[in-house]
Design an enzyme around this catalytic site. Sequence first.
Site, short mmCIF file in Angstrom:
data_model
loop_
_atom_site.label_atom_id
_atom_site.label_comp_id
_atom_site.label_asym_id
_atom_site.label_seq_id
_atom_site.Cartn_x
_atom_site.Cartn_y
_atom_site.Cartn_z
N ASP A 1 34.42 -4.83 -4.52
CA ASP A 1 33.12 -4.73 -3.83
C ASP A 1 33.35 -3.85 -2.61
OD1 ASP A 1 30.52 -5.16 -2.93
OD2 ASP A 1 30.87 -7.22 -2.27
N CYS A 28 29.51 -5.26 -8.04
CA CYS A 28 28.11 -5.74 -7.96
C CYS A 28 27.14 -4.65 -7.56
CB CYS A 28 28.03 -6.91 -6.98
SG CYS A 28 28.41 -6.46 -5.28
N GLN A 86 24.64 -13.06 -8.41
CA GLN A 86 25.44 -11.92 -8.88
C GLN A 86 26.48 -12.38 -9.89
OE1 GLN A 86 25.23 -8.49 -8.04
NE2 GLN A 86 26.55 -8.45 -9.83
N ARG A 129 21.41 -8.98 -13.88
CA ARG A 129 20.82 -9.75 -12.77
C ARG A 129 19.47 -10.29 -13.21
NH1 ARG A 129 22.36 -8.84 -7.53
NH2 ARG A 129 20.96 -10.58 -7.15
N HIS A 188 27.26 -15.29 -3.06
CA HIS A 188 26.24 -14.51 -3.80
C HIS A 188 26.22 -15.02 -5.25
CE1 HIS A 188 23.49 -11.47 -4.79
NE2 HIS A 188 24.23 -10.38 -4.70
N ARG A 197 17.35 -14.07 0.80
CA ARG A 197 18.59 -13.35 1.16
C ARG A 197 18.67 -13.37 2.67
NH1 ARG A 197 20.87 -7.65 -0.93
NH2 ARG A 197 21.51 -9.12 -2.53
N1 CP Z 1 24.25 -6.53 -6.00
C1 CP Z 1 23.19 -6.74 -5.18
O1 CP Z 1 22.89 -7.88 -4.79
O2 CP Z 1 22.49 -5.62 -4.90
P1 CP Z 1 21.31 -5.46 -3.84
O3 CP Z 1 21.92 -5.58 -2.47
O4 CP Z 1 20.75 -4.10 -4.12
O5 CP Z 1 20.30 -6.55 -4.08
N1 NVA Z 2 29.42 -7.95 -0.15
C1 NVA Z 2 28.19 -7.18 -0.14
C2 NVA Z 2 27.39 -7.44 -1.37
C3 NVA Z 2 26.14 -6.65 -1.49
C4 NVA Z 2 25.34 -6.98 -2.71
C5 NVA Z 2 27.41 -7.49 1.11
O1 NVA Z 2 27.27 -8.66 1.46
O2 NVA Z 2 26.95 -6.54 1.76
#
Ligand code: CP
Ligand code: NVA
Length: 308
Positions: free
Chosen positions: A225, A266, A137, A294, A134, A107
């Site tokens: 989101d 998400c 997700q 997930r 992502h 990530r």
């Molecule tokens: N939805 C998601 O990716 O959550 P986290 O940021 O908690 O991993």
């Molecule tokens: N759009 C959000 C998703 C988190 C899982 C971010 O990137 O912060």
Amino acid sequence: MKHFLDIHKTDPADLRAMIDGAKATKNARLGMPKATLDTDQPLKDRMVALIFEKPSTRTRVSFDVGVRQMGGQTMILSGQDMQLGHGESIADTARVLSRYVDMIMIRTFDESVLLELSEYASVPVINGLTDRTHPCQIMADILTFEEHRGPISGKKVVWSGDGNNVCASFLHAAGQFGFDLVFTGPEQLDPEDEFIALARSKGVSVEIERDAEKAVEGADLIVTDTWVSMHDGQSNRERRHNLLRPYQVNEHLMSCAKPDALFMHCLPAHRDEEASSAVMDGPHSVIFDEAENRLHAQKAVMKWCIEN
Ligand code: CP
Ligand code: NVA
């Protein structure tokens, strides 16, 4: 070797097999304690590195649990604690890690980090979120939709709010799984043209409708989101809130969609900002199924990576 970098970079038949495989493995585990090993152990004797350059709850825990259920072991690494966060190149990091571990999930912020890592790693690399997409997700979201409503192909999905990284992966999925997508949000926060053009080139309809009530007419699924993503920082928070307020998913907006429309997010959510608590906890919401899925979807992704 197969990396899982994005939904549009993965063959639709493989994506379909992953979703169906995830459903089957999930069902075979019903009612079992969480640490029960799967019958199939594709990660037996494998070590998986999970690198986080941004915070995470779901991604961190679901990957960790998933690897263990499949017989493997994990190592959770924070980008800041690695030399990566202090100037070591991504290419060198990729080559070094490939000598120790069998798979890498990352990530990160800029997509270029993911791409360079995958270019130089000699083990599969999985995208656990970048500023741009992502994909894990949305694999979970497709699984969730289909568990509740059957095949997603031909359905109408509405994204309400910020055209962000999660929205981008929904656009990729529209093209690969064959569903239509309507984006409703302020022009300043539209998804990138490239994502829209790619989906359209695969023969699905992608529309932009500024009026949220019109956008959700006939929707099978409404998704939103957070209004401020991790890469946005807090400096534009007020501006973004002002732009996005008309796109809050609340009970009134849900009532403009199909009566059996689902609601997804998400998570993490800012309750009563992008979505009202009444919707999040209401009869249309499947947000915690998404979170659970997930785990199941990513296990299928990892199995695909390691077996190819
Ligand atoms: N939805 C998601 O990716 O959550 P986290 O940021 O908690 O991993
Ligand atoms: N759009 C959000 C998703 C988190 C899982 C971010 O990137 O912060």
